[in-house]
Design an enzyme around this catalytic site. Structure first.
Site, PDB file in Angstrom:
ATOM      1  N   ARG A  68       0.840  -1.192   0.000  1.00 14.82           N
ATOM      2  CA  ARG A  68       0.000   0.000   0.000  1.00 14.82           C
ATOM      3  C   ARG A  68       0.878   1.245   0.000  1.00 14.82           C
ATOM      4  NH1 ARG A  68      -1.862   0.853   4.335  1.00 14.82           N
ATOM      5  NH2 ARG A  68      -1.190  -0.959   5.504  1.00 14.82           N
ATOM      6  N   TYR A 211      -1.600  -3.511  -6.835  1.00 16.05           N
ATOM      7  CA  TYR A 211      -1.314  -4.373  -5.678  1.00 16.05           C
ATOM      8  C   TYR A 211      -2.275  -4.206  -4.517  1.00 16.05           C
ATOM      9  CZ  TYR A 211       1.566  -7.359  -2.786  1.00 16.05           C
ATOM     10  OH  TYR A 211       2.014  -8.409  -2.035  1.00 16.05           O
ATOM     11  N   LYS A 220      -9.591  -2.291   1.742  1.00 13.70           N
ATOM     12  CA  LYS A 220      -9.358  -1.119   2.604  1.00 13.70           C
ATOM     13  C   LYS A 220     -10.157   0.094   2.134  1.00 13.70           C
ATOM     14  CE  LYS A 220      -6.375  -3.666   4.599  1.00 13.70           C
ATOM     15  NZ  LYS A 220      -6.259  -4.067   5.978  1.00 13.70           N
ATOM     16  N   HIS A 240     -10.577  -2.373  11.413  1.00 17.53           N
ATOM     17  CA  HIS A 240      -9.464  -3.214  10.957  1.00 17.53           C
ATOM     18  C   HIS A 240      -9.250  -4.312  12.000  1.00 17.53           C
ATOM     19  CE1 HIS A 240      -4.974  -3.283   9.504  1.00 17.53           C
ATOM     20  NE2 HIS A 240      -5.702  -4.173   8.868  1.00 17.53           N
ATOM     21  N   SER A 262      -1.340  -3.456  10.439  1.00 12.36           N
ATOM     22  CA  SER A 262      -0.976  -4.347   9.346  1.00 12.36           C
ATOM     23  C   SER A 262       0.278  -5.149   9.691  1.00 12.36           C
ATOM     24  CB  SER A 262      -0.726  -3.516   8.084  1.00 12.36           C
ATOM     25  OG  SER A 262      -1.892  -2.780   7.774  1.00 12.36           O
ATOM     26  N   CYS A 264       0.726  -7.374  11.977  1.00 16.37           N
ATOM     27  CA  CYS A 264       0.969  -7.482  13.419  1.00 16.37           C
ATOM     28  C   CYS A 264       0.198  -8.635  14.054  1.00 16.37           C
ATOM     29  CB  CYS A 264       0.640  -6.173  14.120  1.00 16.37           C
ATOM     30  SG  CYS A 264       1.826  -4.877  13.745  1.00 16.37           S
ATOM     31  N   ASP A 287      -9.258  -9.688   8.997  1.00 17.02           N
ATOM     32  CA  ASP A 287      -8.734  -8.352   8.684  1.00 17.02           C
ATOM     33  C   ASP A 287      -9.739  -7.228   8.942  1.00 17.02           C
ATOM     34  OD1 ASP A 287      -6.355  -6.969   7.681  1.00 17.02           O
ATOM     35  OD2 ASP A 287      -7.596  -6.389   5.987  1.00 17.02           O
ATOM     36  N   ARG A 379       2.140 -12.123  -0.422  1.00 17.44           N
ATOM     37  CA  ARG A 379       0.809 -12.467   0.112  1.00 17.44           C
ATOM     38  C   ARG A 379       0.228 -13.702  -0.559  1.00 17.44           C
ATOM     39  NH1 ARG A 379      -1.653  -8.737   4.117  1.00 17.44           N
ATOM     40  NH2 ARG A 379       0.002  -7.208   4.380  1.00 17.44           N
ATOM     41  N   ARG A 410       2.833  -3.716  17.739  1.00 17.08           N
ATOM     42  CA  ARG A 410       4.158  -4.328  17.796  1.00 17.08           C
ATOM     43  C   ARG A 410       5.014  -3.407  18.646  1.00 17.08           C
ATOM     44  NH1 ARG A 410       6.827  -8.041  14.077  1.00 17.08           N
ATOM     45  NH2 ARG A 410       4.887  -8.521  12.994  1.00 17.08           N
TER      46      ARG A 410
HETATM   47  P1  GTP Z   1      -2.311  -7.632   7.542  1.00 18.61           P
HETATM   48  O1  GTP Z   1      -2.840  -8.655   6.602  1.00 18.61           O
HETATM   49  O2  GTP Z   1      -1.218  -6.805   6.936  1.00 18.61           O
HETATM   50  O3  GTP Z   1      -3.377  -6.764   8.126  1.00 18.61           O
HETATM   51  O4  GTP Z   1      -1.517  -8.427   8.717  1.00 18.61           O
HETATM   52  P2  GTP Z   1      -1.975  -9.276   9.995  1.00 18.61           P
HETATM   53  O5  GTP Z   1      -2.257  -8.377  11.140  1.00 18.61           O
HETATM   54  O6  GTP Z   1      -3.021 -10.256   9.628  1.00 18.61           O
HETATM   55  O7  GTP Z   1      -0.623 -10.057  10.392  1.00 18.61           O
HETATM   56  P3  GTP Z   1      -0.225 -11.618  10.317  1.00 18.61           P
HETATM   57  O8  GTP Z   1      -1.050 -12.472  11.240  1.00 18.61           O
HETATM   58  O9  GTP Z   1      -0.179 -12.017   8.894  1.00 18.61           O
HETATM   59  O10 GTP Z   1       1.242 -11.579  10.903  1.00 18.61           O
HETATM   60  C1  GTP Z   1       2.264 -10.810  10.346  1.00 18.61           C
HETATM   61  C2  GTP Z   1       3.608 -11.283  10.810  1.00 18.61           C
HETATM   62  O11 GTP Z   1       3.656 -11.288  12.247  1.00 18.61           O
HETATM   63  C3  GTP Z   1       3.925 -12.692  10.355  1.00 18.61           C
HETATM   64  O12 GTP Z   1       5.261 -12.726   9.921  1.00 18.61           O
HETATM   65  C4  GTP Z   1       3.765 -13.526  11.598  1.00 18.61           C
HETATM   66  O13 GTP Z   1       4.603 -14.638  11.605  1.00 18.61           O
HETATM   67  C5  GTP Z   1       4.101 -12.544  12.731  1.00 18.61           C
HETATM   68  N1  GTP Z   1       3.355 -12.887  13.979  1.00 18.61           N
HETATM   69  C6  GTP Z   1       2.027 -13.122  14.098  1.00 18.61           C
HETATM   70  N2  GTP Z   1       1.690 -13.462  15.367  1.00 18.61           N
HETATM   71  C7  GTP Z   1       2.841 -13.440  16.086  1.00 18.61           C
HETATM   72  C8  GTP Z   1       3.150 -13.693  17.470  1.00 18.61           C
HETATM   73  O14 GTP Z   1       2.297 -14.036  18.298  1.00 18.61           O
HETATM   74  N3  GTP Z   1       4.461 -13.528  17.838  1.00 18.61           N
HETATM   75  C9  GTP Z   1       5.424 -13.168  16.935  1.00 18.61           C
HETATM   76  N4  GTP Z   1       6.675 -13.031  17.378  1.00 18.61           N
HETATM   77  N5  GTP Z   1       5.177 -12.933  15.620  1.00 18.61           N
HETATM   78  C10 GTP Z   1       3.900 -13.055  15.209  1.00 18.61           C
HETATM   79  C1  SPV Z   2      -2.949  -4.394   5.377  1.00 23.14           C
HETATM   80  O1  SPV Z   2      -1.966  -3.777   4.947  1.00 23.14           O
HETATM   81  O2  SPV Z   2      -3.490  -4.146   6.484  1.00 23.14           O
HETATM   82  C2  SPV Z   2      -3.500  -5.524   4.578  1.00 23.14           C
HETATM   83  C3  SPV Z   2      -2.966  -5.738   3.225  1.00 23.14           C
HETATM   84  O3  SPV Z   2      -4.414  -6.191   5.040  1.00 23.14           O
HETATM   85  S1  SPV Z   2      -3.647  -4.679   2.022  1.00 23.14           S
HETATM   86  O4  SPV Z   2      -4.854  -5.323   1.492  1.00 23.14           O
HETATM   87  O5  SPV Z   2      -2.664  -4.489   0.969  1.00 23.14           O
HETATM   88  O6  SPV Z   2      -4.027  -3.423   2.617  1.00 23.14           O
HETATM   89 MN    MN Z   3      -4.905  -5.558   7.196  1.00 19.41          MN
END
Ligand code: GTP
Ligand code: SPV
Ligand code: MN
Length: 607
Positions: A68, A211, A220, A240, A262, A264, A287, A379, A410
């Site tokens: 993004r 993308y 979004k 979100h 995102s 996290c 999400d 992704r 984070r």
């Molecule tokens: P978006 O799709 O961008 O909104 O991301 P999201 O919030 O769904 O994040 P996602 O669950 O895909 O995690 C993103 C990264 O954080 C990945 O590399 C995971 O491995 C890492 N991660 C997720 N949960 C944990 C956790 O409990 N501990 C640690 N250390 N890393 C984590």
């Molecule tokens: C985010 O960045 O929070 C996502 C991926 O879930 S995107 O759809 O590219 O915004």
């Molecule tokens: Mn997201």
């Protein structure tokens, strides 16, 4: 608007963008087949080995179009104050004039696809409809998975339903106005990008990127930026947030929504496989959640999406086996690495990298290459229905009642593993003051700490101060006993050597267990300056290799550091001027008083 106005809009857009052909999409399997065949033959998609990964494909983007683009994302309201200090504002007429010049002829030589989609189960009172016009067949395929693409949407619109016109072009015409051809590429895009939103008229114009959130406009752009503005007008919340149902060993179920920025951990928590015996988590969304008060004075939530657009790196057989299982077929992968046998790989999928790969840029790669094989924001796109832990409620029109809301980020320092708010107003303050280290999900400096209130910094379609007030108002409208309880969590605290203190992933079930026990009034909590913490012994750490010192570090509240946070919060709040709700200043003063009064941290989980 009527069906006629859809046709009018399509005709006007075609006149402006000059495509060579218009295709009205229906979301069918035949359409999927046609478009995947088309993109395989043009080189945009690589068909993966059908024995290892049936009906799945890999796309490699232009290296300059991988996430993004927040600094190219605009909220175009008549008054700048209505976009607020956290958004890039442009005057709506100015932006439309500029965009008209960019969209002029932008689809020359390309096909224009008209994609009718529903966010939410089509019969849900919480569903909202949109039509995306795009010149990217890759976008159409992703929309098939991420939304409910259906011609039924036209019937709803004919019957009087509102709809959001969502216009998208990659901005790479194949001919100029003199008919001079430019060669096509496998990932057409434009160096100049505009992701523009018109919240007052519920319109989206996106130019230059193919993308993710820049281009899949149901996500979004519509579900959060336009959605949040609609929600404010109509009394609901577009968030979100992931959405899960948690069931205790005694069979008691709770629905939890959680807002993390995102990359996290939303997808990971949404697919949590608890390490604690007897606990179950089922997935409703990963999400976005649309949340509305119901007639019982309770909040009900739906997931408006139909698919996952998940972060690949870090998604592994050990960390998130549910995701790995979900994407074993019918999956689009973007910017991951290709294996020698025609399958996919990314950092963290397995402990050891394969010896030879083709990396996300299309070059040969081996473990000595010294750079990641998959892009950090690579992704997978896959249907929710394929998730082994999917909850039947994901597709139910009435959604689920919410019992708890979590805010997270984070944070290497300061923020404890879990803390409960004292009440709704304090919970809103927790959400409003979240900061988080930036990730690769957006262009920017990875690791930089920034404010990301409610994980909505890049996604709120109006003034963030008004958004906080809207949250306060929605809470006031609920029956007190039915208000979800609000918690803050942080899986990412680090020790002095930069190592994560908490094992995370499946072990996060231990925090969920404590939250469930709080909801059930089974345990007391200890008051601290920043909220209520688990009392020693109540957080189940049986069988974890974690020392009492580490545990106390995870919950440590450093008064000096929190006083500094309070100063930063004051400076941050000042940006909102008279749009800052009085309740937020009151909560900041309460925090300050608590820090002075208690020294912050007499409740500690210590040895
Ligand atoms: P978006 O799709 O961008 O909104 O991301 P999201 O919030 O769904 O994040 P996602 O669950 O895909 O995690 C993103 C990264 O954080 C990945 O590399 C995971 O491995 C890492 N991660 C997720 N949960 C944990 C956790 O409990 N501990 C640690 N250390 N890393 C984590
Ligand atoms: C985010 O960045 O929070 C996502 C991926 O879930 S995107 O759809 O590219 O915004
Ligand atoms: Mn997201």
């Amino acid at each position: 608007m009527t069906i006629l106005s859809v046709q009018q809009w399509v005709a006007e857009t075609a006149k402006l963008t000059q495509p060579s052909e218009i295709i009205w999409c229906d979301g069918s399997a035949a359409e999927w087949q046609q478009l995947t065949d088309l993109l395989v033959s043009s080189g945009t998609l690589i068909r993966l080995n059908p024995e290892l990964r049936p009906n799945s494909f890999l796309a490699r983007t232009d290296p300059a179009d991988v996430a993004r683009v927040e600094d190219r994302t605009f909220i175009c309201s008549a008054h700048e104050e209505d976009a607020g200090p956290t958004n890039n504002w442009r005057d709506p007429q100015w932006m439309k004039n500029l965009l008209r010049s960019r969209f002029k002829g932008s689809m020359r030589g390309r096909t224009m696809y008209v994609v009718p989609f529903s966010m939410g189960p089509i019969s849900s009172p919480q569903a909202r409809f949109g039509i995306e016009i795009t010149d990217s067949p890759y976008v159409v395929l992703n929309m098939h998975i991420m939304t409910r693409v259906s011609i039924e949407v036209f019937d709803r619109i004919s019957a009087g339903a509102e709809w959001v016109p969502a216009l998208h072009s990659v901005g790479a015409p194949l001919f100029d106005e003199n008919g001079i051809a430019s060669p096509d590429t496998t990932w057409p895009c434009n160096v100049e990008k505009y992701i523009a939103h018109f919240p007052e008229t519920s319109e989206i114009w996106s130019y230059g990127s193919g993308y993710g959130g820049n281009a899949l406009l149901g996500k979004k752009c519509m579900s959060l930026r336009i959605g949040s503005a609609l929600g404010r007008k109509q009394g609901w919340l577009a968030e979100h947030m992931l959405l899960v149902k948690v069931t205790s060993p005694a069979g008691k179920a709770f629905n939890i929504a959680a807002a993390f920025p995102s990359a996290c951990g939303k997808t990971n928590l949404a697919m949590l496989r608890p390490t604690l015996p007897g606990w179950q988590v089922s997935t409703i969304g990963d999400d976005i959640a649309w949340i509305a008060p119901d007639s019982d004075g309770r909040l009900r939530a739906i997931n408006p999406e139909a698919g996952f657009f998940g972060v690949a790196p870090g998604t592994g057989i050990k960390t998130n086996p549910v995701a790995v299982e979900t994407m074993k077929a019918n999956t689009l992968f973007t910017n991951v690495a290709l294996t020698e046998d025609g399958d996919v790989w990314w950092e963290g999928l397995t402990d050891e990298a394969p010896a030879n790969l083709v990396d996300w840029t299309g070059n040969a790669w081996n473990p000595e290459s010294g750079k990641p094989a998959a892009h950090p924001n690579s992704r997978f796109t896959v249907s929710l229905s394929q998730c082994p832990t999917i909850d039947p409620a994901w597709d139910s029109p009435e959604g689920v009642p919410l019992d708890a809301i979590l805010f997270g980020g984070r944070r290497a320092t300061n923020v404890p593993l879990v803390v409960e708010s004292r009440d709704w107003e304090h919970g809103v303050f927790m959400g409003a003051t979240i900061s988080s280290e930036q990730t690769a999900a957006a262009e920017g400096i990875v690791g930089a700490l920034r404010r990301d209130p409610f994980a909505m910094l890049p996604f709120c379609g109006y003034n963030m101060g008004d958004y906080w007030q809207h949250w306060l108002n929605v809470g006031l409208g609920l029956k007190q006993e039915n208000r979800p309880r609000i918690f803050q969590v942080n899986w990412f605290r680090k020790d002095a050597n930069g190592k994560f203190l908490w094992p995370g992933f499946g072990e996060n079930a231990r925090v969920i267990e404590w939250i469930a026990r709080r909801l059930n009034d089974e345990v007391l909590a200890g008051a601290s300056a920043i909220g209520n913490l688990p009392i020693l012994g109540d957080l189940n750490v049986d069988g974890l290799a974690i020392s009492p010192e580490q545990l106390s570090e995870i919950f440590k509240i450093d008064t000096a550091a929190w006083s500094q946070e309070a100063d930063l919060t004051e400076a941050y709040f000042a940006k909102f001027g008279d749009r800052l709700p009085a309740a937020m200043s009151r909560q900041l003063e309460l925090l300050r008083g608590n820090l002075v009064g208690t020294g912050g941290s007499e409740i500690q989980v210590a040895s």
